[in-house]
Scaffold this motif. Structure first.
Motif, short mmCIF file in Angstrom:
data_model
loop_
_atom_site.label_atom_id
_atom_site.label_comp_id
_atom_site.label_asym_id
_atom_site.label_seq_id
_atom_site.Cartn_x
_atom_site.Cartn_y
_atom_site.Cartn_z
N CYS A 46 0.89 -1.30 0.04
CA CYS A 46 0.12 -0.12 0.03
C CYS A 46 0.94 1.14 0.10
O CYS A 46 0.68 2.19 -0.77
CB CYS A 46 -1.00 -0.12 1.44
N ARG A 47 1.92 1.19 0.94
CA ARG A 47 2.65 2.36 0.90
C ARG A 47 3.41 2.72 -0.37
O ARG A 47 3.45 3.81 -1.11
CB ARG A 47 3.93 2.35 1.96
N PHE A 48 3.90 1.20 -1.07
CA PHE A 48 4.72 1.75 -2.45
C PHE A 48 3.77 2.41 -3.30
O PHE A 48 4.22 3.29 -3.89
CB PHE A 48 5.24 0.22 -2.82
N TYR A 49 2.62 1.87 -3.48
CA TYR A 49 1.63 2.08 -4.69
C TYR A 49 1.22 3.41 -4.46
O TYR A 49 0.81 4.54 -5.10
CB TYR A 49 0.48 1.24 -5.05
N MET A 50 1.06 3.95 -3.06
CA MET A 50 0.45 5.39 -2.89
C MET A 50 1.53 6.32 -3.13
O MET A 50 1.10 7.49 -3.83
CB MET A 50 0.37 5.39 -1.33
N GLY A 51 2.83 6.00 -3.24
CA GLY A 51 3.91 6.88 -3.50
C GLY A 51 4.71 6.44 -4.84
O GLY A 51 5.73 6.68 -4.51
N ASP A 52 4.13 5.70 -5.61
CA ASP A 52 4.64 5.09 -6.70
C ASP A 52 5.64 5.92 -7.56
O ASP A 52 5.02 6.84 -8.15
CB ASP A 52 3.80 4.27 -7.67
N ARG A 53 7.02 5.83 -7.52
CA ARG A 53 8.05 6.68 -8.12
C ARG A 53 8.79 6.06 -9.26
O ARG A 53 9.70 6.49 -9.84
CB ARG A 53 9.04 7.26 -7.00
N VAL A 54 8.21 4.93 -9.88
CA VAL A 54 8.70 4.22 -10.98
C VAL A 54 8.45 4.88 -12.06
O VAL A 54 7.47 5.53 -12.35
CB VAL A 54 7.91 2.81 -11.14
N ASP A 55 9.59 4.85 -13.05
CA ASP A 55 9.76 5.86 -14.19
C ASP A 55 8.16 5.52 -14.88
O ASP A 55 7.71 4.28 -15.08
CB ASP A 55 10.79 5.12 -15.14
N SER A 56 7.86 6.56 -15.38
CA SER A 56 6.34 6.68 -15.85
C SER A 56 6.24 5.79 -17.22
O SER A 56 5.17 5.08 -17.41
CB SER A 56 5.82 8.10 -16.44
N ASP A 57 7.34 5.51 -17.97
CA ASP A 57 7.14 4.73 -19.13
C ASP A 57 7.00 3.25 -18.78
O ASP A 57 6.16 2.62 -19.27
CB ASP A 57 8.28 4.79 -20.06
N LEU A 58 7.75 2.96 -17.87
CA LEU A 58 7.81 1.69 -17.56
C LEU A 58 6.40 1.27 -16.69
O LEU A 58 5.94 0.31 -16.74
CB LEU A 58 8.88 1.24 -16.43
N LYS A 59 6.18 2.22 -16.11
CA LYS A 59 4.86 2.09 -15.27
C LYS A 59 3.75 1.67 -16.19
O LYS A 59 2.76 0.98 -16.06
CB LYS A 59 4.53 3.57 -14.42
N ARG A 60 3.57 2.69 -17.33
CA ARG A 60 2.42 2.64 -18.25
C ARG A 60 2.43 1.09 -18.75
O ARG A 60 1.79 0.39 -18.99
CB ARG A 60 2.78 3.33 -19.44
N THR A 61 3.84 0.48 -19.04
CA THR A 61 4.09 -0.61 -19.66
C THR A 61 3.40 -1.55 -18.73
O THR A 61 2.85 -2.72 -19.27
CB THR A 61 5.51 -0.97 -20.04
N LEU A 62 3.84 -1.67 -17.50
CA LEU A 62 3.35 -2.57 -16.47
C LEU A 62 1.89 -2.64 -16.18
O LEU A 62 1.06 -3.64 -16.33
CB LEU A 62 4.18 -2.50 -15.27
N TRP A 63 1.30 -1.38 -16.23
CA TRP A 63 -0.20 -1.44 -16.43
C TRP A 63 -0.85 -1.98 -17.42
O TRP A 63 -1.90 -2.53 -17.24
CB TRP A 63 -0.72 0.38 -15.92
N ARG A 64 -0.31 -1.69 -18.52
CA ARG A 64 -0.86 -2.17 -20.04
C ARG A 64 -0.87 -3.75 -19.86
O ARG A 64 -1.88 -4.37 -20.27
CB ARG A 64 0.02 -1.63 -20.92
N ARG A 65 0.05 -4.11 -19.27
CA ARG A 65 0.26 -5.70 -19.24
C ARG A 65 -0.69 -6.19 -18.20
O ARG A 65 -1.30 -7.46 -18.33
CB ARG A 65 1.64 -6.18 -18.63
N ARG A 66 -1.03 -5.49 -17.09
CA ARG A 66 -1.61 -5.98 -16.11
C ARG A 66 -3.08 -6.19 -16.70
O ARG A 66 -3.91 -6.85 -16.47
CB ARG A 66 -1.89 -4.94 -14.94
N PHE A 67 -3.66 -5.04 -17.22
CA PHE A 67 -4.92 -5.19 -17.84
C PHE A 67 -4.95 -6.16 -18.88
O PHE A 67 -6.34 -6.72 -19.35
CB PHE A 67 -5.53 -3.78 -18.17
#
Ligand code: SF4
Length: 451
Positions: free
Chosen positions: A268-289
């Motif tokens: 919860c703490r991690f995702y509340m303040g998620d600082r992962v690089d935004s491109d990578l984050k987008r890739t991970l979320w795309r894959r999740r969906f």
């Protein structure tokens, strides 16, 4: 109409087939993130050691509940010890499994957990003794039943239903609760009660003739399905389905004191303040969906089973009917912990041989007057099939409850997406090594991460 046309009409590719599970609704009512973290992000709960005795006791009750009807109807009311004696073979089996799985992990004090589980079962047997002394014996006890309501897109597994001539009692075992029941326990029980209403032909929020009971090792509780509780559950359900569909909604958060006992605090703490690089984050979320889409497709057959006739299901090669269980049902295999169930083809069997060895199936007892996906069922896979018989390996549910009913086999898809989401969560929360891990664990193309 052709099979293809029926599919296009009843399960269009752009339709939505996600289901909200009662166990998740229980969390989402108090905290939207507590639903999202495991189900969308793939986070694994931490520090669950204190729940182990409860899990062990619950595993015993999953199979031992079938002894209750006989005990209740016996001429002399069984005392606590007699109930425990009836459960002994189930306890021995579950405890032996737990010990076997624990081999090689001496860190875990499994004997202490087993002894605590026994104490909890003793407590539940005591509460049941009191209940049996006061209440008449139910006509029938159904245990470990999965109910899917494709209309409200809701699914849950109910620990037990005590059926009486005029009403039913929805029973949940809460083997880890020492004192009162938590908000989660209450909401999950009401949610499961809604599925029980559907089973008996009522609207999900019509609790006429449905008593809710939560049995803990110290007491039986009867949560009430108030309008407030039902509204909160429906709101949580809508939120969950929207999130699963990819809508970006702000999660409802609880009071701080609720967080103290939460097993997702670090995620919860991690995702509340998620600082992962935004491109990578987008890739991970795309894959999740993409993974969630895969999960959604595993539910499509359930929607079709509710929308189509048995003849149409056969035509689409989704179901076979006209079976009965061959007696006696063999005991649980000690090697793979599964029942082998032989189904005998009856005169009215549609000689289509639609299902193949290895297919996963929901083995459904066609209970008269009950919606198909609210009937007693087991999950299994087809071992072999010949002209007269089909043999299945049952890995979930109580096959003894299928006795005496016509059986329908509904083809199901196995949902293997949990592990994929867990891998993505691991990658997301370990950004330093993310590319190597993604490459090694997920088979994700490095190029996709690099661009
Ligand atoms: S720590 Fe609090 S806000 Fe975070 S998931 Fe748990 S209950 Fe919700």
């Amino acid at each position: 109409m052709s099979a293809k046309r029926i599919m296009q009409q009843e399960a269009p590719r752009n339709g939505s087939y996600h289901l909200a599970l009662s166990s998740d609704i229980g969390h989402a009512v108090t905290c939207g993130l507590k639903f999202k973290l495991p189900r969308i992000m793939g986070a694994i709960p931490e520090g669950n050691g204190s729940f182990i005795p409860g899990f062990i006791a619950h595993n015993v009750l999953e199979s031992a509940t079938e002894t209750l009807g006989q005990l209740w109807r016996s001429s002399s009311m069984p005392n606590t010890q007699e109930i425990m004696d009836a459960w002994t073979p189930y306890m021995q089996q579950v405890f032996a499994d737990v010990r076997e799985k624990q081999q090689g992990d001496p860190e875990r004090n499994i004997e202490r957990h087993i002894s605590q589980a026994q104490t909890r079962l003793q407590g539940i047997a005591g509460v049941l003794h009191d209940k049996m002394s006061q209440d008449p014996a139910p006509n029938r006890i159904v245990s470990e039943i999965t109910i899917t309501n494709p209309v409200t897109r809701h699914e849950g597994r109910i620990d037990a239903i005590f059926e009486y001539p005029e009403f039913a009692e929805t029973v949940e075992w809460k083997t880890y609760a020492d004192g009162g029941v938590s908000a989660y326990d209450r909401n999950q029980t009401i949610s499961n009660g809604m599925l029980v209403n559907y089973r008996y032909g009522r609207a999900e929020d019509d609790f006429t003739g449905n008593i809710l009971t939560v049995i803990t090792p110290t007491k039986a509780h009867n949560p009430r399905a108030t309008t407030l509780a039902l509204d909160a559950i429906k709101e949580a359900q809508t939120y969950m389905l929207q999130v699963l569909n990819g809508e970006r909604l702000r999660a409802k958060l609880p009071h701080r004191f609720v967080c103290e006992s939460c097993s997702y605090q670090s995620a919860c703490r991690f995702y509340m303040g998620d600082r992962v690089d935004s491109d990578l984050k987008r890739t991970l979320w795309r894959r999740r969906f993409r993974v969630l889409k895969k999960r959604e497709r595993t539910h499509v057959n359930k929607f079709l089973a509710q929308r189509l006739s048995q003849e149409q299901l056969t035509e689409l090669r989704l179901a076979e009917s006209g079976y009965r269980i061959e007696e006696p049902i063999p005991a649980l295999s000690s090697t793979n912990r599964m029942h082998t169930l032989t189904l005998v083809k009856q005169n009215n069997y549609q000689n289509a041989d639609l299902l193949y060895t290895g297919d996963s199936v929901r083995i459904i007892a066609l209970e008269p007057g009950i919606p198909l996906l609210a009937c007693v069922s087991c999950l299994g896979s087809i071992r072999e099939s010949n002209e007269c018989r089909t043999t299945t390996a049952v890995y979930s549910g109580n096959p003894n409850q299928l006795r005496g009913f016509q059986i329908l086999l509904l083809r199901t898809e196995v949902d293997l997406t949990r592990r994929e989401l867990e891998g993505l969560d691991f990658v997301h929360r370990n950004p330093g090594r993310v590319q190597n891990i993604a490459y090694g664990l997920l088979g994700e193309d490095l190029y996709e991460f690099a661009t």
